[in-house]
Design an enzyme around this catalytic site. Structure first.
Site, mmCIF file in Angstrom:
data_model
loop_
_atom_site.group_PDB
_atom_site.id
_atom_site.type_symbol
_atom_site.label_atom_id
_atom_site.label_comp_id
_atom_site.label_asym_id
_atom_site.label_seq_id
_atom_site.Cartn_x
_atom_site.Cartn_y
_atom_site.Cartn_z
ATOM 1 N N TYR A 1 15.719 -11.224 6.638
ATOM 2 C CA TYR A 1 17.186 -11.231 6.566
ATOM 3 C C TYR A 1 17.757 -10.024 7.299
ATOM 4 C CZ TYR A 1 21.888 -10.894 4.627
ATOM 5 O OH TYR A 1 23.257 -10.786 4.486
ATOM 6 N N SER B 1 25.661 -7.556 8.477
ATOM 7 C CA SER B 1 25.461 -6.998 7.137
ATOM 8 C C SER B 1 25.024 -5.554 7.285
ATOM 9 C CB SER B 1 24.381 -7.792 6.388
ATOM 10 O OG SER B 1 23.940 -7.097 5.239
#
EC number: 1.1.1.330
Length: 320
Positions: A209, A196
């Site tokens: 995350y 990501s």
């Protein structure tokens, strides 16, 4: 004797500054030219020809029933590969497998697995993949926060940490462990690890995350260095926002593409970029955020943005 003009009096070091300016201008010019040429090579000439059944009859996709994972499964099936779909819900797996089989006329296989419970699944996955000629592995399964939050205020923190690490990190390592030996035995294969843009620099209030996605990026680039000489390509894919359920974005835009648009673009970069943002607008955003914006500024902007998102989420939750 005529008095010397001040303009004619030499200033110590002025020639050095002039030469430094020339060197800097040339360096920036060469860098800009290289970026343009490299961009043309990837975004204009890239065809993704490396990815297809010639490297192996089967592709394995985790998190395959929605969003980016489903789009990878469909695009690889479109290229003629048989698909192993791995996800948590047997019902969704059956539905997606049926759609792919009917639309693309390829074989499909499903393995229901909850990556949040690692001790229960990898032996079963290994059995399900045995004897398959796997050419592509897409490590896509992932989980994020319900909303931006301070670390100690994350709901059910202990279990959330275990779940996020098991799904976002352990799954990538374990699936690679299962699939890589077969690729090495044949001397060809592609592993696509979906990281990501949040892994490109720390993102406050999504700290865990962000850190798990940084792991995926580093793991991928290290593996690429280890195994590229043996015929295996490992790519780290770092998307910004894509219109998926995980991102809670319903309508695609030019900078938030549909999963299908994103995956078609990202596959064209395989073999050309070890680390890719996968989509030209995302590549531009990635270049700006890592080359032009200091990391400290990116962190500050992330904190400000996520504090606003957190406040709005908590306000809506209070009104319910």
């Amino acid at each position: 004797m005529a008095t010397e003009s001040l303009a004619e009096v030499p200033v110590p070091g002025c020639n050095c500054f002039w030469y430094l300016g020339v060197v800097a201008a040339v360096w920036w010019g060469l860098r800009a030219a290289w970026c343009l040429l490299d961009g043309a090579r990837v975004w204009v000439l890239g065809s993704g020809a490396q990815v297809g059944p010639r490297i192996g009859k089967w592709a394995v996709v985790t998190g395959a029933t929605d969003g980016i994972g489903k789009a990878y499964a469909e695009e690889l099936a479109k290229r003629g590969m048989n698909i192993v779909l791995i996800s948590r819900s047997p019902e969704k797996l059956e539905e997606v497998a049926k759609q792919i089989k009917e639309k693309f006329k390829v074989e499909t296989k499903i393995i229901a697995a909850d990556f949040g419970k690692p001790t229960e699944i990898y032996g079963r996955i290994e059995s399900g993949l045995r004897d398959l000629e796997i050419g592509v592995l897409v490590n896509n399964v992932g989980v994020s926060y319900e909303h931006p939050e301070y670390f100690l205020e994350i709901p059910d923190l202990e279990n959330t940490l275990d779940k996020m690490i098991n799904i976002n990190i352990t799954s990538v390592c374990q699936m690679t462990r299962l699939v890589l030996p077969g690729m090495l035995g044949r001397g060809r294969g592609v592993i696509l690890n979906i990281s990501s843009a949040s892994g490109m620099y720390p993102v406050p209030l999504l700290t865990v995350y962000s850190a798990t996605k940084a792991f995926v990026d580093f793991f991928s680039r290290g593996l690429q260095a280890e195994y590229r000489s043996k015929g295996v390509t490992v790519q780290s894919v770092l998307p910004f926002y894509v219109a998926t359920k995980l991102a809670k974005i319903r309508k695609p835009t030019w900078d938030k593409p549909s999963p299908e648009t994103y995956v078609q673009s990202a596959l064209n970069t395989v073999g050309l970029q070890t680390q890719t943002n996968g989509y030209l607008p995302h590549a531009i955003m990635g270049w700006i955020s890592t080359s032009l914006v200091p990391v400290s500024t990116a962190i500050s902007l992330g904190m400000k943005m996520n504090k606003g998102l957190r406040a709005r989420f908590l306000k809506r939750a209070k009104q319910k």
